[in-house]
Scaffold this active site. Structure first.
Site, PDB file in Angstrom:
ATOM      1  N   SER A 303      34.939  16.370 -24.378  1.00 34.51           N
ATOM      2  CA  SER A 303      35.857  15.440 -25.033  1.00 34.51           C
ATOM      3  C   SER A 303      36.859  14.835 -24.054  1.00 34.51           C
ATOM      4  CB  SER A 303      36.554  16.164 -26.187  1.00 34.51           C
ATOM      5  OG  SER A 303      37.234  15.278 -27.026  1.00 34.51           O
ATOM      6  N   GLU A 314      34.787   7.006 -11.911  1.00 37.94           N
ATOM      7  CA  GLU A 314      34.370   5.603 -11.883  1.00 37.94           C
ATOM      8  C   GLU A 314      35.483   4.633 -11.500  1.00 37.94           C
ATOM      9  OE1 GLU A 314      32.418   4.584 -15.526  1.00 37.94           O
ATOM     10  OE2 GLU A 314      30.925   6.188 -15.363  1.00 37.94           O
ATOM     11  N   LYS A 328      30.511  15.093 -25.352  1.00 35.39           N
ATOM     12  CA  LYS A 328      31.157  14.749 -26.627  1.00 35.39           C
ATOM     13  C   LYS A 328      31.816  13.389 -26.456  1.00 35.39           C
ATOM     14  CE  LYS A 328      34.430  16.402 -30.108  1.00 35.39           C
ATOM     15  NZ  LYS A 328      35.373  15.273 -30.097  1.00 35.39           N
TER      16      LYS A 328
END
Length: 489
Positions: A303, A314, A328
């Protein structure tokens, strides 16, 4: 004022007024029905009649009687379960309150952490500056009574409930201490105890090691303080550990990302139902972050932990080391009702800065590193005694722990507590000074097994070792680059 010309005119007027009143009443009733149905869409469903009729029949005829609230709570719980969504849930009363408290920044209590050992509750640690520390309580004190009432046979949840309470209220507890023959009774005033979700330390070569256990209300503040302290100590690189972090609140996650990710870079995209709208969160960084970052993950990182990991990977060029995360990629919003019950419902999904969906996939590490198999073993059940003749999953786990620590039961971990398992337990007990060394596995033996496995992991944490190695290389590269530029000038 006008006067009626005749009795007939007066009667006609009365009839018209009566019809008007009836029609107005009918229109008002119809409008009320429409308004009610629009406000409560469930009334439009034909099967709602089934629910209503069942409720009425149960309340009227059920042999043992029923509580209206319990029936409605059960219906709501069943409704959410019918979604077949493992993340959506309806938690009733105290369970809902416990769910909310899990994300709060503090609790009201006396400031001790307990462990259960051989049917006794022992203080594992005392929180600094807490009422317990000021009262002189120490680690290894054994609780005997609360408010003069023995806690023998009490469940842990019930004991915690008695120790907590309203801020400013008093509680008296009695403990026994190994080196003292008489019990000690102290009275403390309950106070707010901070819930720490961030721990940190400075490692060799300028590596600042920060562990985030979950994302709660004050996690971002605790992270900021940790970074400030590590910076004062000369931190040259950040090793961020989110292994086994189950996630939590999005707001503190975004705040931490703001500190580490370049301003204007995307942190994540939250996509609503049927992709009707997308909310993009971008970094609001105010002070440029210049140090290299390595993130440690495992398959239990989930999560919000995945949100931060993907964003750092990224949008900030961080290196991820470890295992593919849980996967998740959905968002729950929870609301608490007046009776403390909570509805936590999946209402959106999210994408990484580069637009990747991670639900069911997880975030892939840049460098894959696994841990020894024993790190996946579950905890042994406290408050029980395992002995020769027992069998089951807990016995199998015990055998695997013994083998990992070098006390091989001389056979397959088959879940049968045989003579070889008893002999291995006795060897372990004698080596650790556990009395009696009778080959039975009670809480004292279980706790020592867990302690030894944790110590073993400190030497065999290959993920942390690899992360530190990579970070040292990045730090050296930056140092060499800076030195080269200086010499060129």
């Amino acid at each position: 004022m006008k006067i009626f010309a005749s009795q007939i005119a007066r009667q006609r007027f009365a009839v018209i007024c009566l019809l008007g009143a009836v029609l107005a009443g009918a229109a008002g009733f119809a409008g009320g029905v429409v308004w009610t149905r629009e406000r409560h869409p469930i009334l439009k469903e034909a099967t709602f009649n089934n629910l209503s009729a069942s409720y009425n029949e149960i309340m009227k005829e059920y042999l043992n009687g029923a509580e209206p609230k319990a029936l409605i709570d059960g219906a709501t719980e069943g409704m959410v379960k019918s979604l077949n969504d493992k993340y959506s849930k309806y938690l009733i009363g105290d369970n809902g309150e416990a769910y909310v408290q899990n994300y709060e920044s503090e609790v009201v209590g006396i400031g001790i952490q307990l462990r259960q050992e051989d049917n006794a509750f022992i203080i594992d640690s005392v929180i600094k500056d807490s009422p317990a520390e000021k009262a002189g309580l120490k680690a290894d004190d054994t609780l005997q009574a609360v408010e003069g009432t023995s806690i023998k046979g009490m469940e842990l949840d019930k004991l915690i409930e008695q120790l907590r309470g309203e801020i400013g209220s008093k509680v008296s507890i009695t403990v026994s201490r190994p080196e003292q023959t008489e019990p000690i009774t102290v009275t403390m005033t309950r106070a707010t105890i901070p819930v720490l979700t961030v721990t940190y330390e400075m490692k060799d070569d300028g590596i600042g090691y920060v562990v985030i256990s979950r994302f709660a209300q004050k996690t971002a503040d605790q992270f900021k303080d940790a970074i400030a302290d590590l910076t004062k100590q000369g931190m040259k690189g950040l090793l961020l550990d989110v292994r086994s972090n189950p996630g939590g609140l999005l707001v503190p996650t975004i705040t931490i990302a703001d500190q580490l990710i370049p301003k204007g870079k995307t942190i994540l995209q939250v996509v609503s139902k049927e992709e009707k709208s997308t909310q993009t969160y971008k970094s609001k960084q105010t002070v440029e972050w210049k140090l290299p970052i390595v993130v440690l993950t495992n398959r239990h990182s989930a999560s919000a932990a995945e949100v931060l990991t993907a964003a750092l990977k990224e949008s900030a060029g961080a290196t991820v080391v470890g295992e593919t995360t849980y996967g998740k990629g959905v968002v729950q919003r929870f609301s608490q009702f007046k009776d403390l019950s909570v509805l936590s419902l999946t209402e959106a999904q999210w994408r990484t800065p580069k637009g990747n969906w991670i639900n069911g996939k997880g975030v892939e590490p840049d460098v894959k590193v696994s841990l020894p198999d024993y790190t996946e073993l579950t905890a042994l059940p406290t408050g029980t005694i395992m002995k020769q003749g027992d069998y089951g999953d807990s016995v199998k786990t015990l055998q695997q722990m013994l083998k990992a620590l070098g006390y091989d039961p001389a056979g397959a971990a088959d879940g049968v507590y045989d003579e070889a398992t008893k002999s291995a337990v006795i060897r372990f007990q004698k080596a650790e000074g556990i009395e009696p060394a009778n080959g039975e596995t009670a809480d004292s033996t279980m706790n020592k097994l867990m302690e030894e496995l944790q110590e073993k992991l400190k030497k065999e944490d290959y993920q942390e070792q690899k992360g530190s190695e990579l970070l040292k290389g990045l730090i050296a590269s930056i140092t060499d680059s800076s030195a080269s530029q200086s010499s060129t000038k």
